[in-house]
Motif scaffolding. Structure first.
Motif, mmCIF file in Angstrom:
data_model
loop_
_atom_site.group_PDB
_atom_site.id
_atom_site.type_symbol
_atom_site.label_atom_id
_atom_site.label_comp_id
_atom_site.label_asym_id
_atom_site.label_seq_id
_atom_site.Cartn_x
_atom_site.Cartn_y
_atom_site.Cartn_z
ATOM 1 N N VAL A 36 40.756 22.319 30.168
ATOM 2 C CA VAL A 36 39.650 21.672 30.863
ATOM 3 C C VAL A 36 38.542 22.673 31.151
ATOM 4 O O VAL A 36 37.754 22.497 32.048
ATOM 5 N N GLY A 37 38.485 23.751 30.359
ATOM 6 C CA GLY A 37 37.483 24.766 30.623
ATOM 7 C C GLY A 37 37.819 25.507 31.901
ATOM 8 O O GLY A 37 38.972 25.747 32.202
ATOM 9 N N ALA A 38 36.797 25.844 32.668
ATOM 10 C CA ALA A 38 37.008 26.615 33.880
ATOM 11 C C ALA A 38 36.994 25.734 35.120
ATOM 12 O O ALA A 38 37.131 26.202 36.223
ATOM 13 N N GLN A 39 36.821 24.452 34.889
ATOM 14 C CA GLN A 39 36.720 23.558 36.030
ATOM 15 C C GLN A 39 37.639 22.365 35.852
ATOM 16 O O GLN A 39 38.003 21.984 34.755
ATOM 17 N N CYS A 40 37.936 21.784 36.970
ATOM 18 C CA CYS A 40 38.646 20.519 36.947
ATOM 19 C C CYS A 40 37.725 19.428 36.394
ATOM 20 O O CYS A 40 36.509 19.574 36.350
ATOM 21 N N SER A 41 38.314 18.340 36.000
ATOM 22 C CA SER A 41 37.493 17.242 35.490
ATOM 23 C C SER A 41 36.593 16.666 36.571
ATOM 24 O O SER A 41 35.617 15.978 36.283
ATOM 25 N N PRO B 10 48.097 22.697 33.721
ATOM 26 C CA PRO B 10 48.728 23.948 33.311
ATOM 27 C C PRO B 10 47.677 25.049 33.334
ATOM 28 O O PRO B 10 46.500 24.807 33.092
ATOM 29 N N ALA B 11 48.104 26.247 33.627
ATOM 30 C CA ALA B 11 47.154 27.341 33.755
ATOM 31 C C ALA B 11 47.786 28.647 33.320
ATOM 32 O O ALA B 11 49.002 28.773 33.210
ATOM 33 N N GLN B 12 46.899 29.582 33.089
ATOM 34 C CA GLN B 12 47.339 30.934 32.830
ATOM 35 C C GLN B 12 46.714 31.853 33.846
ATOM 36 O O GLN B 12 45.584 31.641 34.268
ATOM 37 N N THR B 13 47.441 32.891 34.185
ATOM 38 C CA THR B 13 46.845 33.910 35.029
ATOM 39 C C THR B 13 45.922 34.756 34.163
ATOM 40 O O THR B 13 46.196 35.005 32.996
ATOM 41 N N ASP B 14 44.844 35.172 34.741
ATOM 42 C CA ASP B 14 43.847 35.860 33.951
ATOM 43 C C ASP B 14 43.739 37.320 34.365
ATOM 44 O O ASP B 14 42.693 37.794 34.766
ATOM 45 N N GLY B 15 44.829 38.004 34.252
ATOM 46 C CA GLY B 15 44.822 39.447 34.448
ATOM 47 C C GLY B 15 44.696 39.858 35.897
ATOM 48 O O GLY B 15 45.569 40.512 36.442
ATOM 49 N N ASP B 16 43.652 39.442 36.535
ATOM 50 C CA ASP B 16 43.358 39.897 37.877
ATOM 51 C C ASP B 16 43.912 38.957 38.936
ATOM 52 O O ASP B 16 43.460 38.930 40.061
ATOM 53 N N GLY B 17 44.861 38.171 38.537
ATOM 54 C CA GLY B 17 45.468 37.269 39.497
ATOM 55 C C GLY B 17 44.755 35.943 39.592
ATOM 56 O O GLY B 17 45.165 35.065 40.340
ATOM 57 N N GLY B 18 43.675 35.808 38.833
ATOM 58 C CA GLY B 18 42.952 34.543 38.839
ATOM 59 C C GLY B 18 43.710 33.498 38.043
ATOM 60 O O GLY B 18 44.516 33.816 37.180
ATOM 61 N N LEU B 19 43.451 32.277 38.360
ATOM 62 C CA LEU B 19 44.099 31.183 37.649
ATOM 63 C C LEU B 19 43.062 30.426 36.845
ATOM 64 O O LEU B 19 42.033 30.012 37.368
ATOM 65 N N ARG B 20 43.366 30.244 35.584
ATOM 66 C CA ARG B 20 42.433 29.514 34.750
ATOM 67 C C ARG B 20 43.127 28.314 34.145
ATOM 68 O O ARG B 20 44.141 28.459 33.465
#
Ligand SMILES: [Zn+2]
Length: 56
Positions: A39-44, A25-35
């Motif tokens: 799991v922090g900013a990275q995949c496991s 699951p992720a959220q868009t981070d304003g500028d169209g980025g996906l976070r």
């Protein structure tokens, strides 16, 4: 733990790791980025590139 951010209430999305194919699951981070969430900013696997995951 409360992670409330006033970012316009963007709906959660699913993203897929471009390396191992893990889906998060992720959220868009304003500028169209996906976070990814949880799991922090990275995949496991250590990759930090994701693409939108479309089910169906
Ligand atoms: Zn991965």
């Amino acid at each position: 733990m409360s992670e409330r951010r006033r970012t316009g209430g963007a709906p959660e999305r699913l993203i897929r790791c471009t390396d191992c194919g893990g889906v998060y699951p992720a959220q868009t981070d304003g500028d169209g980025g996906l976070r990814p969430i949880g799991v922090g900013a990275q995949c496991s696997c250590g990759n930090d590139e994701f693409v939108p995951y479309q089910d169906g």
